[in-house]
Design a protein around this motif. Structure first.
Motif, PDB file in Angstrom:
ATOM      1  N   PHE A 115     -14.995  24.925   8.302  1.00  0.00           N
ATOM      2  CA  PHE A 115     -14.158  23.771   7.990  1.00  0.00           C
ATOM      3  C   PHE A 115     -13.135  23.494   9.087  1.00  0.00           C
ATOM      4  O   PHE A 115     -12.372  22.533   8.981  1.00  0.00           O
ATOM      5  N   VAL A 116     -13.100  24.335  10.102  1.00  0.00           N
ATOM      6  CA  VAL A 116     -12.154  24.153  11.218  1.00  0.00           C
ATOM      7  C   VAL A 116     -12.920  24.261  12.546  1.00  0.00           C
ATOM      8  O   VAL A 116     -12.621  25.111  13.382  1.00  0.00           O
ATOM      9  N   PRO A 117     -13.899  23.395  12.773  1.00  0.00           N
ATOM     10  CA  PRO A 117     -14.780  23.542  13.944  1.00  0.00           C
ATOM     11  C   PRO A 117     -14.075  23.365  15.276  1.00  0.00           C
ATOM     12  O   PRO A 117     -14.596  23.813  16.302  1.00  0.00           O
ATOM     13  N   HIS A 118     -12.923  22.738  15.299  1.00  0.00           N
ATOM     14  CA  HIS A 118     -12.255  22.469  16.578  1.00  0.00           C
ATOM     15  C   HIS A 118     -11.211  23.524  16.915  1.00  0.00           C
ATOM     16  O   HIS A 118     -10.538  23.418  17.931  1.00  0.00           O
ATOM     17  N   PRO A 136     -17.497  22.336  -1.759  1.00  0.00           N
ATOM     18  CA  PRO A 136     -16.605  23.502  -1.843  1.00  0.00           C
ATOM     19  C   PRO A 136     -15.219  23.206  -2.408  1.00  0.00           C
ATOM     20  O   PRO A 136     -14.663  24.025  -3.139  1.00  0.00           O
ATOM     21  N   GLU A 137     -14.671  22.031  -2.098  1.00  0.00           N
ATOM     22  CA  GLU A 137     -13.345  21.715  -2.630  1.00  0.00           C
ATOM     23  C   GLU A 137     -13.384  21.380  -4.113  1.00  0.00           C
ATOM     24  O   GLU A 137     -12.334  21.294  -4.774  1.00  0.00           O
ATOM     25  N   ASN A 143      -9.155  26.813  -4.360  1.00  0.00           N
ATOM     26  CA  ASN A 143     -10.528  26.327  -4.377  1.00  0.00           C
ATOM     27  C   ASN A 143     -11.315  27.009  -3.264  1.00  0.00           C
ATOM     28  O   ASN A 143     -10.748  27.659  -2.380  1.00  0.00           O
ATOM     29  N   LEU A 144     -12.630  26.868  -3.315  1.00  0.00           N
ATOM     30  CA  LEU A 144     -13.499  27.600  -2.391  1.00  0.00           C
ATOM     31  C   LEU A 144     -13.254  27.202  -0.948  1.00  0.00           C
ATOM     32  O   LEU A 144     -13.186  28.062  -0.056  1.00  0.00           O
ATOM     33  N   GLN A 145     -13.113  25.921  -0.668  1.00  0.00           N
ATOM     34  CA  GLN A 145     -12.888  25.482   0.704  1.00  0.00           C
ATOM     35  C   GLN A 145     -11.574  26.037   1.250  1.00  0.00           C
ATOM     36  O   GLN A 145     -11.525  26.510   2.394  1.00  0.00           O
ATOM     37  N   ARG A 146     -10.538  26.002   0.434  1.00  0.00           N
ATOM     38  CA  ARG A 146      -9.239  26.508   0.881  1.00  0.00           C
ATOM     39  C   ARG A 146      -9.310  28.006   1.176  1.00  0.00           C
ATOM     40  O   ARG A 146      -8.740  28.478   2.166  1.00  0.00           O
ATOM     41  N   LYS A 147     -10.007  28.757   0.320  1.00  0.00           N
ATOM     42  CA  LYS A 147     -10.122  30.196   0.523  1.00  0.00           C
ATOM     43  C   LYS A 147     -10.869  30.512   1.811  1.00  0.00           C
ATOM     44  O   LYS A 147     -10.453  31.365   2.608  1.00  0.00           O
ATOM     45  N   MET A 148     -11.975  29.822   2.056  1.00  0.00           N
ATOM     46  CA  MET A 148     -12.766  30.089   3.259  1.00  0.00           C
ATOM     47  C   MET A 148     -11.998  29.710   4.524  1.00  0.00           C
ATOM     48  O   MET A 148     -12.062  30.423   5.537  1.00  0.00           O
ATOM     49  N   VAL A 154     -17.390  38.200   2.297  1.00  0.00           N
ATOM     50  CA  VAL A 154     -18.036  38.681   1.071  1.00  0.00           C
ATOM     51  C   VAL A 154     -17.331  38.010  -0.110  1.00  0.00           C
ATOM     52  O   VAL A 154     -16.247  38.425  -0.517  1.00  0.00           O
ATOM     53  N   ILE A 155     -17.930  36.940  -0.622  1.00  0.00           N
ATOM     54  CA  ILE A 155     -17.338  36.172  -1.717  1.00  0.00           C
ATOM     55  C   ILE A 155     -18.283  36.239  -2.913  1.00  0.00           C
ATOM     56  O   ILE A 155     -19.402  35.726  -2.865  1.00  0.00           O
TER      57      ILE A 155
END
Length: 322
Positions: free
Chosen positions: A46-49, A171-172, A182-187, A216-217
């Motif tokens: 989610f942070v490719p840059h 994911p969000e 939420n899943l996106q925030r955790k990752m 490991v989620i």
């Protein structure tokens, strides 16, 4: 992110959970932690840059192999005084009654016990490694392992999550009892914080360089209670098809609440997010209401059927769920 792919809903609902075969609660929890696949089939960036490292996930086949390799030991723990080794190990750890620490303790026991018995190649070099910025603690790393098979140092970052999903199931859209989670925030947090570390100081092995990183989620996901009325769902390809799926219902949704048999409904003890304890049946109120006359937030069982009653935004959150 990849486009969702249509898959039958039935492939996502677990009917026969292998961990339920064990009688002793902590053994059942340990079996669940091993047999449950990672929620992810691949890591999502989610942070490719940003300058972050590559993160990998273990496949469902990997975890199935670990479970099968450890099955004989699970039977021993379930039927002999060896069970005391597991209980003592878990209860001496800090905050053993919080779900995240319980999850970490179970995996740590398997890692140490399984390595000593030559059941897997992962030697624990360090755990709960503190991260500092000057004298200020900024976080910690869960597990630093040496993979003797691949001859690599691995960093495993752990998360146990019990998320309620809603369409379109991105994911969000998978959120916790605490709606800020939420899943996106955790990752994103894992990738931009813990997984940025390269060198780790260990007490017994000196300074080591991390070669590979694994997220490991595990846990359970809950679908809206009426979802099973549909023949199929558009599931994203990042979601493991065999990940445990159950149901959730909004606490104010009287229409769908009416479909639940209240005569057999009981509120769950917090530890039962892992596995149901039959000895709690009949030992506590069947279900609990708040001051407004609606069901309180939390996990319930209708027989053996897990159901989450989802909170309103302002409901209090028990920190044992974190």
């Amino acid at each position: 992110m990849s486009e969702p792919i249509a898959q039958p809903l039935s492939t996502h609902l677990i009917d026969a959970a292998p961990w339920e075969a064990y009688k002793r609660p902590y053994v059942r929890d340990l079996a669940y932690v091993l047999a449950c696949p990672n929620v992810l089939t691949k890591w999502l960036d989610f942070v490719p840059h940003q300058n972050t490292h590559e993160v990998e996930v273990h496949s469902a086949i990997f975890w199935q192999m670990q479970f099968e390799a450890y099955q004989q030991r699970l039977k021993e723990l379930d039927s002999t005084n060896e069970y005391q080794q597991l209980t003592r190990y878990l209860l001496k750890r800090p905050s053993p009654n919080r779900l995240g620490f319980h999850f970490e303790g179970l995996l740590s026991f398997w890692l140490e016990d399984g390595f000593a018995r030559n059941l897997h190649p992962y030697e624990t070099l360090a755990n709960n490694v503190q991260l500092y910025n000057g004298k200020q603690t900024t976080g910690e790393l869960d597990l630093i392992l040496y993979n003797h098979q691949e001859k690599l140092v691995e960093h495993w970052e752990l998360a146990i999550k019990f998320f309620m999903g809603s369409a379109p199931f991105a994911p969000e859209n998978w959120v916790g009892i605490n709606s800020n989670d939420n899943l996106q925030r955790k990752m994103t947090h894992m990738q931009t914080k813990q997984f940025r570390t390269v060198w780790v100081d260990t007490e017994k092995h000196g300074q080591v360089k991390i070669d590979k990183r694994y997220g490991v989620i595990k846990g359970r996901f809950f679908l809206p209670i009426n979802t099973k009325e549909f023949g199929h769902l558009d599931y994203p390809d990042w979601l493991a098809p065999s990940f445990p799926m159950h149901e959730w219902c909004d606490k104010d949704d009287q229409l769908n609440l009416a479909t639940i048999d209240m005569t057999i409904l009981r509120s769950a003890h917090y530890i039962e997010w892992f596995s149901k304890r039959d000895f709690y049946d009949g030992c506590q109120p069947s279900f609990t209401y708040d001051e407004n006359g609606t069901l309180k937030t939390g996990l319930y069982f209708a027989g053996d059927r897990p159901i989450v009653i989802y909170p309103t935004q302002h409901d209090p959150v028990d920190d044992k769920y974190q």
